[in-house]
Design an enzyme around this catalytic site. Structure first.
Site, mmCIF file in Angstrom:
data_model
loop_
_atom_site.group_PDB
_atom_site.id
_atom_site.type_symbol
_atom_site.label_atom_id
_atom_site.label_comp_id
_atom_site.label_asym_id
_atom_site.label_seq_id
_atom_site.Cartn_x
_atom_site.Cartn_y
_atom_site.Cartn_z
ATOM 1 N N LYS A 188 0.839 -1.212 0.000
ATOM 2 C CA LYS A 188 0.000 0.000 0.000
ATOM 3 C C LYS A 188 0.869 1.256 0.000
ATOM 4 O O LYS A 188 0.665 2.160 -0.806
ATOM 5 C CB LYS A 188 -0.918 0.011 1.245
ATOM 6 C CG LYS A 188 -1.913 -1.122 1.294
ATOM 7 C CD LYS A 188 -2.840 -1.020 2.503
ATOM 8 C CE LYS A 188 -2.137 -1.185 3.829
ATOM 9 N NZ LYS A 188 -1.500 -2.500 4.031
ATOM 10 N N THR A 189 1.812 1.275 0.932
ATOM 11 C CA THR A 189 2.654 2.460 1.036
ATOM 12 C C THR A 189 3.500 2.606 -0.224
ATOM 13 O O THR A 189 3.718 3.713 -0.731
ATOM 14 C CB THR A 189 3.534 2.363 2.296
ATOM 15 O OG1 THR A 189 2.657 2.172 3.415
ATOM 16 C CG2 THR A 189 4.342 3.622 2.519
ATOM 17 N N GLN A 195 -5.614 -3.543 10.871
ATOM 18 C CA GLN A 195 -4.515 -2.909 11.609
ATOM 19 C C GLN A 195 -4.973 -1.667 12.369
ATOM 20 O O GLN A 195 -4.164 -0.814 12.728
ATOM 21 C CB GLN A 195 -3.376 -2.549 10.658
ATOM 22 C CG GLN A 195 -2.715 -3.772 10.050
ATOM 23 C CD GLN A 195 -1.501 -3.391 9.204
ATOM 24 O OE1 GLN A 195 -0.505 -2.883 9.706
ATOM 25 N NE2 GLN A 195 -1.591 -3.625 7.913
ATOM 26 N N ASP A 202 -1.942 7.792 4.283
ATOM 27 C CA ASP A 202 -1.557 6.410 4.584
ATOM 28 C C ASP A 202 -2.137 6.039 5.959
ATOM 29 O O ASP A 202 -2.464 6.918 6.753
ATOM 30 C CB ASP A 202 -0.020 6.308 4.599
ATOM 31 C CG ASP A 202 0.456 4.857 4.429
ATOM 32 O OD1 ASP A 202 -0.390 3.943 4.336
ATOM 33 O OD2 ASP A 202 1.683 4.641 4.376
ATOM 34 N N GLU A 203 -2.243 4.763 6.251
ATOM 35 C CA GLU A 203 -2.766 4.273 7.538
ATOM 36 C C GLU A 203 -4.135 4.906 7.839
ATOM 37 O O GLU A 203 -4.417 5.319 8.962
ATOM 38 C CB GLU A 203 -1.796 4.601 8.688
ATOM 39 C CG GLU A 203 -0.378 4.118 8.484
ATOM 40 C CD GLU A 203 -0.178 2.633 8.769
ATOM 41 O OE1 GLU A 203 -1.143 1.975 9.209
ATOM 42 O OE2 GLU A 203 0.930 2.138 8.517
ATOM 43 N N ARG A 206 5.335 -7.263 10.888
ATOM 44 C CA ARG A 206 6.487 -6.386 10.628
ATOM 45 C C ARG A 206 7.673 -7.197 10.114
ATOM 46 O O ARG A 206 8.627 -6.652 9.586
ATOM 47 C CB ARG A 206 6.933 -5.629 11.905
ATOM 48 C CG ARG A 206 5.956 -4.649 12.521
ATOM 49 C CD ARG A 206 5.381 -3.696 11.536
ATOM 50 N NE ARG A 206 4.089 -4.154 11.058
ATOM 51 C CZ ARG A 206 3.518 -3.726 9.934
ATOM 52 N NH1 ARG A 206 4.114 -2.844 9.177
ATOM 53 N NH2 ARG A 206 2.353 -4.189 9.551
#
Ligand code: ATP
Ligand code: MG
Length: 733
Positions: free
Chosen positions: A32-33, A250, A219-220, A604
């Site tokens: 995504k990022t 998340q 983002d996020e 992560r």
């Protein structure tokens, strides 16, 4: 060669979708990022959008820094003009430019947690409130809750009704707001609230900011709250496009107001938007991804996504259960050493934990074994006393400003450093100065400067203090900020005081701060002292700037959006993670948020994932600890047990076993598992003169004993060291 070549079909579609609003929903590590950064490069390079017309909002300073680096590596210097920041930094920028619109001075100060507490301390003193009855943190949460829900002081007072406790809280809230406004200060909530107010009420300003950006990225997005969302929405105009990116699995900030509905209902607010779903994970190995997917499936309140990876890996997830809490960090550190011996650099290793306080045991162990580490986020660098003191000295130098003639924020700075180093100014004198300042409607520094206060030594040292500050104030625009600070700290005697006290670490920290300021000066040659001070208030999660190769320690919240080759998740005990509170609440909500947090932690990892916990009695939890249910929710096929305690022996529901169970568990451990990695250390009582052996320093002789601390002479290479006698690495010979 296009930037888009490195993307898969869906990712490309998302990056190239530039004629409608866009939502990307996808699991962890699905790129995504990367789509956001590539899209930015594509917009500039291939569609010739001006870089300063592009805005990207990230969640943490570290994520913003990484995104900037990525964009600059693709676009070169013009990439610097792309606006990438956290929402709070964005608000500071907007307010610096436009806060006058709501009759507030442009040189507002930003209150951090300590400044806020200092206001509460004054309130409690004046109102005779016992801090034991109303902790600062709960009071700040109350104030923040009201503010972000647009409940002002009068409304809070009215709704307190006849409840004495509520009345008191409402009064403190009123005191806090009054004091804050007198100081022309903003807390973190205010940064958002004031921005919101300006954009909402001042149409011209709103239009101006809308015109600035043609493409806005967030983002996020699963973790934005209503206030942030409103701000973002007000920046979008006809003809500009919003691209939001997130993963509902998340969401880890609902406790702070994040609303996952915002991303779920995005197409209702933006009917002409597109949604792209990504389903290939490029980050983690099969075992890690499958383990994390299995874990998150235990949440009922979610939409299932299929996420796969092509990345094969030879290692399963490793789980270790230590026999006590001293052995857990020791295991982590020994594993880190093994990885390092295999040629892995420390920088590719991260240790994540549920809360900041958990890092201490680990830090101690890392220090003992001389493994370099760095902590990100939370109460670090900028919260250290010496850093706050230095910044307080700097605050006193800021030139007077017609927009804020009183400069009441200087009171906090004065109170902090007036006796650092010791100047013999007593409480009485300080109270006198404060009263006079209130009376004259100015700040305490002005009083010291304009009145003769105190007698004898106190009077002389107050005068000397004023002379010192005035001398450096006159230098503000003449020498650079880093030199200014260095010379001021030297001449004031502050550095001398630290040297006298052998505060090596604090001196190092100050050096670090000065080098940090020189970086700032280099990057923003036009930047003023005030701008630097505003900037710095945002950086509570700024990392230490030393370039050494370090193991990275951080809370899971701080690790959001980041990735590391090797990840340890530390202290996965029931009651710690998931937290006791979320278990006690009983409902699914809090527990599901904890599980999402575990999902963030596990995902992560790129290559290897290590999970650890310890059993034994916990005084904090007042019970015998067991492994977290989140470990048990990973199917056995993906996990390798290396600890002594067999997994799944105790389920989380029946773990209230008594001391006998506990003892038998230990004895079976000692007899059956002599090969186990955490072989317990047999210890006799250590006395002066004893021969001992240490896992790292080898043999030595105890030359002194104080309480539980032994001073031991080791071989010349290691010299004399102080070690806790119950340190697991130490044995009597
Ligand atoms: P999170 O949910 O944790 O924020 P994310 O969806 O933002 O994750 P990224 O951080 O963008 O994921 O990507 C994860 C890793 O996969 C990165 O190292 C990224 O460079 C890599 N990656 C993403 N897409 C591709 C691709 N098409 N080909 C190769 N690598 C990719
Ligand atoms: Mg991301």
């Amino acid at each position: 060669m296009s930037f888009l070549d490195g993307l898969n079909k869906q990712q490309k579609e998302a990056a190239q979708c530039v004629d409608s609003h866009l939502r990307i929903i996808a699991g962890a590590g699905s790129g995504k990022t990367r789509v956001v950064t590539t899209r930015i490069a594509y917009l500039v390079e291939e569609l010739h959008v001006l870089p300063n017309k592009i805005l990207a909002i990230t969640f943490t300073n570290k994520a913003a820094k990484e995104m900037k680096e990525r964009v600059e590596s693709m676009l070169g210097d013009i990439g610097k003009a792309v606006q990438i920041s956290t929402i709070h930094s964005f608000c500071v920028r907007l307010l610096r430019e436009d806060i006058l619109e709501i009759a507030y001075p442009r040189n507002f100060t930003i209150l951090d947690g300590d400044d806020q507490k200092s206001i509460l301390r004054d309130a409690y003193k004046q109102m005779n409130i016992d801090v034991k009855a109303y902790s600062y943190s709960s009071m700040l949460a109350y104030i923040s809750g009201n503010k972000t829900n647009f409940v002002d002081c009068d409304m809070a007072k009215a709704s307190a009704g006849v409840w004495a406790a509520e009345q008191i809280k409402a009064d403190v809230y009123a005191f806090y707001e009054k004091r804050r406004k007198e100081m022309y200060a903003l807390d973190f909530d205010d940064l958002l609230l004031y921005t919101h107010k300006i954009l909402k009420e001042k149409e011209d300003v709103r239009r101006k900011w809308q015109r600035r950006f043609s493409f806005i990225h967030v983002d996020e997005f699963q973790d934005v709250d209503m206030l942030q969302y409103d701000i973002i929405r007000m920046l979008v105009k006809d003809g500009s496009y919003l691209c939001v990116v997130g993963d509902p699995d998340q969401t880890i900030y609902t406790w702070r107001g994040a609303q996952v509905d915002i991303i779920m209902n995005f197409e209702k607010d933006f009917p002409d938007s597109k949604t792209v779903i990504l389903n290939e994970n490029y980050r983690s190995t099969q075992q890690i991804l499958n383990g994390a997917n299995a874990l998150i499936k235990n949440n009922k309140n979610r939409i299932d996504k299929e996420l796969f990876t092509e990345r094969k890996g030879e290692h399963k997830i490793v789980h270790f259960s230590a026999m006590d809490d001293a052995n857990e960090p020791l295991w982590v550190v020994s594993k880190i050493r093994t990885l390092a011996q295999e040629g892995i650099s420390y920088g590719d290793i991260a240790v994540l934990y549920r809360s900041n306080y958990l890092s201490r045991g680990l830090e101690k162990c890392l220090l003992d074994f001389r493994i370099p580490y760095r902590i990100y986020g939370g109460i670090r660098f900028y919260d250290r006393a010496e850093i706050k003191d230095s910044l307080s000295y700097l605050r006193l130098l800021t030139p007077s400003n017609p927009e804020d003639p009183k400069e009441l924020y200087k009171n906090l700075a004065i109170k902090r450093i007036i006796n650092l180093p010791k100047r013999g100014i007593g409480n009485k004198t300080m109270e006198l100065i404060e009263t006079q300042a209130e009376h004259d409607d100015t700040n305490m520094y002005e009083i010291i400067k304009n009145y003769e206060i105190g007698k004898g030594k106190a009077k002389a040292s107050l005068q000397a203090f004023v002379q010192l500050i005035e001398k450096y104030r006159a230098q503000v625009d003449k020498i650079s900020i880093d030199q200014l600070l260095e010379q001021l700290l030297e001449e004031s005697g502050y550095l001398h005081m630290l040297r006298e006290d052998k505060e090596i670490e604090r001196l190092e920290n100050i050096k670090e701060l000065i080098s940090d300021i020189s970086d700032y000066v280099e990057a923003y040659p036009e930047g003023t002292l005030q701008e630097y001070l505003q900037e710095i208030s945002l950086y509570t999660d700024k990392e230490d700037t030393s370039q050494r190769d370090c193991v990275q320690l951080m809370t899971i919240h701080a690790a959001k959006g980041l990735e590391f080759d090797h990840v340890f998740v530390y202290n996965l005990c029931e009651g710690v993670f998931p937290s006791e509170r979320s278990i006690a609440e009983g409902g699914a909500q809090a527990l599901e948020e904890e599980r999402r947090l575990a999902y963030v932690a596990f995902t992560r990892a790129k290559k290897r994932l290590f999970l650890s916990d310890s059993y034994g009695y916990s005084f904090v939890l007042d019970k015998v600890k067991t492994s977290s249910r989140f470990v048990k929710e990973i199917p056995e096929e993906y996990i390798e047990e290396v600890g002594a305690k067999p997994r799944n022996t105790f389920t989380s529901d029946t773990d209230t076993f008594n001391g006998n169970d506990f003892l038998s568990m230990h004895s079976s451990f000692e007899t059956k598992n002599t090969q186990a990695e955490n072989k317990p250390v047999k210890k006799g009582k250590i006395r002066k003169g004893d021969l001992v052996t240490h896992d790292v320093f080898g043999d030595g002789v105890v030359i002194k004993l104080e309480d539980k601390l032994a001073t031991i002479a080791f071989d010349k290479k290691f010299g004399i060291r102080k070690i806790m006698i119950d340190h697991p690495a130490l044995k009597k010979k």
